[in-house]
Design a protein around this motif. Structure first.
Motif, PDB file in Angstrom:
ATOM      1  N   ARG A   1       0.696  -0.968   0.168  1.00 25.32           N
ATOM      2  CA  ARG A   1      -0.315   0.138   0.147  1.00 25.32           C
ATOM      3  C   ARG A   1       0.624   1.444   0.183  1.00 25.32           C
ATOM      4  N   THR A   2       0.726   2.019  -0.526  1.00 20.56           N
ATOM      5  CA  THR A   2       1.110   3.905  -0.541  1.00 20.56           C
ATOM      6  C   THR A   2       0.893   4.836   0.798  1.00 20.56           C
ATOM      7  N   PRO A   3       1.488   5.520   1.107  1.00 25.01           N
ATOM      8  CA  PRO A   3       1.501   5.536   2.464  1.00 25.01           C
ATOM      9  C   PRO A   3       0.102   6.156   2.636  1.00 25.01           C
ATOM     10  N   SER A   4      -0.631   7.270   1.519  1.00 24.45           N
ATOM     11  CA  SER A   4      -1.896   7.469   1.937  1.00 24.45           C
ATOM     12  C   SER A   4      -3.018   6.353   1.690  1.00 24.45           C
ATOM     13  N   GLN A   5      -2.984   5.389   1.276  1.00 18.46           N
ATOM     14  CA  GLN A   5      -3.822   4.040   0.983  1.00 18.46           C
ATOM     15  C   GLN A   5      -3.471   3.458   2.760  1.00 18.46           C
ATOM     16  N   ARG A   6      -2.685   3.846   3.108  1.00 22.34           N
ATOM     17  CA  ARG A   6      -2.236   3.243   4.485  1.00 22.34           C
ATOM     18  C   ARG A   6      -2.663   4.187   5.522  1.00 22.34           C
ATOM     19  N   THR A   7      -2.772   5.356   5.243  1.00 20.91           N
ATOM     20  CA  THR A   7      -3.230   6.187   6.360  1.00 20.91           C
ATOM     21  C   THR A   7      -5.180   6.580   6.296  1.00 20.91           C
ATOM     22  N   GLU A   8      -5.850   6.432   4.996  1.00 21.26           N
ATOM     23  CA  GLU A   8      -6.765   6.315   4.635  1.00 21.26           C
ATOM     24  C   GLU A   8      -7.422   4.676   5.338  1.00 21.26           C
ATOM     25  N   ALA A   9      -6.357   3.785   5.642  1.00 20.36           N
ATOM     26  CA  ALA A   9      -7.049   2.424   6.149  1.00 20.36           C
ATOM     27  C   ALA A   9      -6.816   2.672   7.830  1.00 20.36           C
ATOM     28  N   LEU A  10      -5.970   3.705   8.260  1.00 21.13           N
ATOM     29  CA  LEU A  10      -5.648   3.495   9.628  1.00 21.13           C
ATOM     30  C   LEU A  10      -6.935   3.858  10.110  1.00 21.13           C
ATOM     31  N   TRP A  11      -7.411   5.671   9.439  1.00 20.95           N
ATOM     32  CA  TRP A  11      -8.194   6.323   9.705  1.00 20.95           C
ATOM     33  C   TRP A  11     -10.009   5.342   9.415  1.00 20.95           C
ATOM     34  N   ALA A  12     -10.222   4.678   8.762  1.00 20.97           N
ATOM     35  CA  ALA A  12     -11.057   4.001   8.871  1.00 20.97           C
ATOM     36  C   ALA A  12     -11.423   3.049   9.367  1.00 20.97           C
ATOM     37  N   GLY A  13     -10.278   2.266   9.689  1.00 21.82           N
ATOM     38  CA  GLY A  13     -10.583   1.538  10.573  1.00 21.82           C
ATOM     39  C   GLY A  13     -11.145   1.370  11.698  1.00 21.82           C
ATOM     40  N   ALA A  14     -10.374   3.141  12.082  1.00 20.18           N
ATOM     41  CA  ALA A  14     -11.124   3.253  13.930  1.00 20.18           C
ATOM     42  C   ALA A  14     -12.400   3.123  14.019  1.00 20.18           C
ATOM     43  N   HIS A  15     -12.649   2.796  15.152  1.00 25.88           N
ATOM     44  CA  HIS A  15     -13.861   2.969  15.769  1.00 25.88           C
ATOM     45  C   HIS A  15     -14.492   3.772  16.010  1.00 25.88           C
ATOM     46  N   PHE A  16     -14.061   5.408  16.697  1.00 22.90           N
ATOM     47  CA  PHE A  16     -13.949   6.231  16.857  1.00 22.90           C
ATOM     48  C   PHE A  16     -12.843   7.617  16.250  1.00 22.90           C
ATOM     49  N   PRO A  17     -13.320   8.989  15.601  1.00 19.31           N
ATOM     50  CA  PRO A  17     -11.883   9.411  15.442  1.00 19.31           C
ATOM     51  C   PRO A  17     -10.576   9.200  16.186  1.00 19.31           C
ATOM     52  N   PRO A  18      -9.610   9.386  15.366  1.00 19.66           N
ATOM     53  CA  PRO A  18      -7.958   9.342  16.451  1.00 19.66           C
ATOM     54  C   PRO A  18      -8.531  10.824  17.276  1.00 19.66           C
ATOM     55  N   ASN A  19      -7.739  10.184  18.908  1.00 21.96           N
ATOM     56  CA  ASN A  19      -7.787  11.188  19.386  1.00 21.96           C
ATOM     57  C   ASN A  19      -6.329  11.706  20.297  1.00 21.96           C
ATOM     58  N   ARG A  20      -6.244  11.993  21.367  1.00 27.25           N
ATOM     59  CA  ARG A  20      -5.100  12.059  22.138  1.00 27.25           C
ATOM     60  C   ARG A  20      -4.386  10.663  22.564  1.00 27.25           C
ATOM     61  N   SER A  21      -5.367   9.683  22.512  1.00 32.29           N
ATOM     62  CA  SER A  21      -4.739   8.097  23.123  1.00 32.29           C
ATOM     63  C   SER A  21      -3.840   7.834  21.864  1.00 32.29           C
ATOM     64  N   VAL A  22      -3.869   8.248  20.039  1.00 31.64           N
ATOM     65  CA  VAL A  22      -2.677   8.215  19.613  1.00 31.64           C
ATOM     66  C   VAL A  22      -1.325   8.809  20.077  1.00 31.64           C
ATOM     67  N   ARG A  23      -1.085   9.538  20.709  1.00 27.67           N
ATOM     68  CA  ARG A  23      -0.243   9.029  20.926  1.00 27.67           C
ATOM     69  C   ARG A  23       1.322   8.401  21.379  1.00 27.67           C
ATOM     70  N   GLY A  24       0.659   7.818  22.545  1.00 23.77           N
ATOM     71  CA  GLY A  24       1.041   6.135  23.276  1.00 23.77           C
ATOM     72  C   GLY A  24       1.727   5.192  21.630  1.00 23.77           C
ATOM     73  N   PRO A  25       0.989   5.007  21.395  1.00 20.31           N
ATOM     74  CA  PRO A  25       1.484   4.136  20.163  1.00 20.31           C
ATOM     75  C   PRO A  25       2.913   4.602  19.364  1.00 20.31           C
ATOM     76  N   TRP A  26       2.230   5.701  18.876  1.00 20.87           N
ATOM     77  CA  TRP A  26       3.398   6.552  17.456  1.00 20.87           C
ATOM     78  C   TRP A  26       4.514   6.868  18.453  1.00 20.87           C
ATOM     79  N   ARG A  27       4.105   7.114  19.799  1.00 22.13           N
ATOM     80  CA  ARG A  27       6.017   7.515  20.332  1.00 22.13           C
ATOM     81  C   ARG A  27       6.264   6.196  20.645  1.00 22.13           C
TER      82      ARG A  27
END
Length: 541
Positions: free
Chosen positions: A317-343
């Motif tokens: 997958r391209t970077p844009s496709q990976r981003t869309e897939a991650l956004w679409a697969g979340a049950h709720f819009p991204p919030n402050r809890s995403v900082r932990g996994p990214w870090r």
């Protein structure tokens, strides 16, 4: 109460000649005066039971009956009545007070000067003994005394030379304790401290030089996110990049930007054998996704697209496709809890490449439409981390400085080395002017002399590169006299472009359009346009 008949008789008595003689014999001058006073009183008082005629006669007497030719007293005076000469003048009837009181007259309307106001008595100065005043000199020098104590000390300093000298020395000492500047912290203090720590603190496990920029930029972004509240995490951010011949954008939030970095950094994680963020997702309770990635479609980011400088086709997958897939697969819009996994993922990437001693620097990392060696992929991820950190800082109105000069130079060098292949891809898509040679030459083979453009990047992270225009060959180092730069074949240099280092990076990130880029241009206009548009085509979501 007076008899109304008496009122009539007194009122019309001067007209009657019969009673005039009897009245003269019975009444003295004193009686005349009293009767006149009574008559006037009767005229001014309306009695109960008076007849209309008598009431009318009394009204005439009260309003000045002298104007009436038939007035009895005037007739008697005209006949030469001797009593009229001795009788006193009638007392004028007082004007009755009005029922509505008149407004009071102001002093300001009278034209007279206003009375002077008495000055308010000020506070009496505090009288203190000399030992007490001397003990207050330190507090006075620090401006910690009350207003009364300050007045008392300053009055005393005018009379006591010893205390005045000591107060002057104390004031000079206070000036050495702190400056008279604002006590607010510099907004860029945190960035400077982090930069100093990253430059001076030797890590226990040395980080490879080609991964140091990614380590530094992710640490700076993590420090920016540390104090964010819910409002900042949901602040709107617009991701911008350049596609084809025009700019495009995508609206998200600060949390959405971190989720985007989390998804694209997963390309390196997959190459190193770590967990894929798309399998983990943003929801902690979500089960790993089943099945492999879908086929890569053709398009701007695809293997044959103009924006892909692809050397290798892939089903990733391209970077844009990976981003869309991650956004679409979340049950709720991204919030402050995403900082932990990214870090945690950024730390895992740095630990992994550091623990191998830099050996996997040439490991290929697939971007869907093209591949980059691991050393260049880490530079690419550091560059995008800085660009999106600036987007976040702009959204929350916070200053954010560019990377360190050596890290900035590495990012510019990567972009300059990718320009020839990007230009060739745009030429295949019909978005650039045709080459002047008969065939394009592949990378890695000896090339004959051809046209080139000199790219001069000014600033602490800059250098000079000669960009081949007719062959996708990598630029080669220019020589030992210019260790920061790179150059290609210079037999036919047809144009020269000069830009600021940060301005060039923003052009490569798609934040500045090629037409608006502040660049000094000399030479072939078509060649300059093709290179500037190729630099903007390096950008992606």
């Amino acid at each position: 109460m007076n008899d109304p008949n008496d009122f009539e008789r007194d009122d019309f008595e001067p007209h009657g000649g019969e009673n005039e003689k009897d009245t003269d014999e019975k009444d003295t001058d004193e009686n005349w005066e009293s009767r006149d006073r009574g008559t006037e009183s009767k005229k001014s008082t309306r009695t109960v039971g008076s007849t209309p005629d008598a009431e009318a006669a009394g009204s005439k007497g009260r309003t000045g009956g002298a104007e009436n030719a038939g007035d009895a007293e005037n007739a008697g005076e005209a006949a030469g009545d001797p009593r009229a000469e001795d009788a006193p003048a009638p007392t004028p009837t007082p004007t009755p007070a009005p029922r509505i009181p008149l407004p009071r007259v102001s002093v300001e309307d009278s034209g007279l000067p206003l009375p002077a106001l008495a000055e308010p008595a000020g506070p009496q100065p505090v009288r203190l003994e000399h030992p007490i005043l001397k003990s207050l000199l330190g507090a006075w020098a620090l401006a910690a005394c009350s207003s009364e104590e300050t007045d008392a000390v300053e009055v005393h300093l005018g009379d006591c030379g010893a205390c005045a000298d000591e107060a002057r020395r104390l004031r000079e000492a206070v000036g050495l304790l702190h400056r008279s500047e604002s006590l607010d912290l510099d907004p860029a203090l945190r960035t400077r401290v982090l930069d100093g720590c990253l430059e001076r603190r030797p890590p226990r496990i040395p980080v490879p030089a080609w991964a140091a920029s990614y380590d530094a930029e992710t640490a700076r972004l993590d420090a920016l996110l540390q104090d964010f509240g819910d409002a900042e995490w949901h602040a709107p951010v617009r991701l911008r990049w350049f596609r084809g011949e025009s700019a495009t954008s995508r609206r998200t939030t600060v949390a959405g930007v971190i989720a985007h970095l989390f998804a694209v950094d997963g390309l390196i994680a997959v190459a190193l054998g770590l967990d894929d963020p798309l399998d983990l997702g943003l929801d902690p309770d979500r089960e790993p996704a089943a099945g492999g990635p879908p086929d890569q479609p053709d398009g701007p980011d695809g293997p044959d697209g103009p924006d892909g400088p692809g050397r290798t086709k892939s089903r990733t997958r391209t970077p844009s496709q990976r981003t869309e897939a991650l956004w679409a697969g979340a049950h709720f819009p991204p919030n402050r809890s995403v900082r932990g996994p990214w870090r945690e993922q950024t730390h895992a990437l740095v630990r992994t490449v550091s623990s191998t001693g830099g050996e996997p620097a040439g490991l290929p990392v697939s971007y869907g439409g093209f591949e980059l060696p691991l050393r260049d992929a880490m530079l690419d991820r550091a560059f995008e981390c800085w660009v999106h950190a600036e987007d976040i800082a702009e959204a929350v109105d916070y200053p954010y400085a560019p990377p360190a000069p050596r890290h900035l130079h590495g990012m510019i060098d990567l972009a300059a080395r990718m320009l020839p292949e990007t230009l060739a891809a745009r030429r295949r898509a019909g978005l650039a002017s045709p080459a002047r040679t008969r065939h394009l030459r592949s990378a890695g083979r000896p090339v004959p002399p051809g046209r080139s453009l000199r790219l001069e990047i000014e600033g602490s992270g800059g250098g000079q590169w000669l960009i081949p225009l007719d062959s996708p060959a990598f630029p080669v180092p220019s020589g030992p006299e210019d260790p920061l730069g790179a150059a290609g074949p210079a037999d036919d240099e047809v144009a020269h472009v000069a830009m600021d280092d940060v301005e060039f990076c923003r052009l490569a990130a798609g934040h500045v359009s090629p037409e608006e880029a502040a660049a000094g241009q000399v030479g072939d206009r078509d060649a300059i346009r093709d290179v500037l548009f190729a630099a903007a085509a390096l950008s992606r979501m």
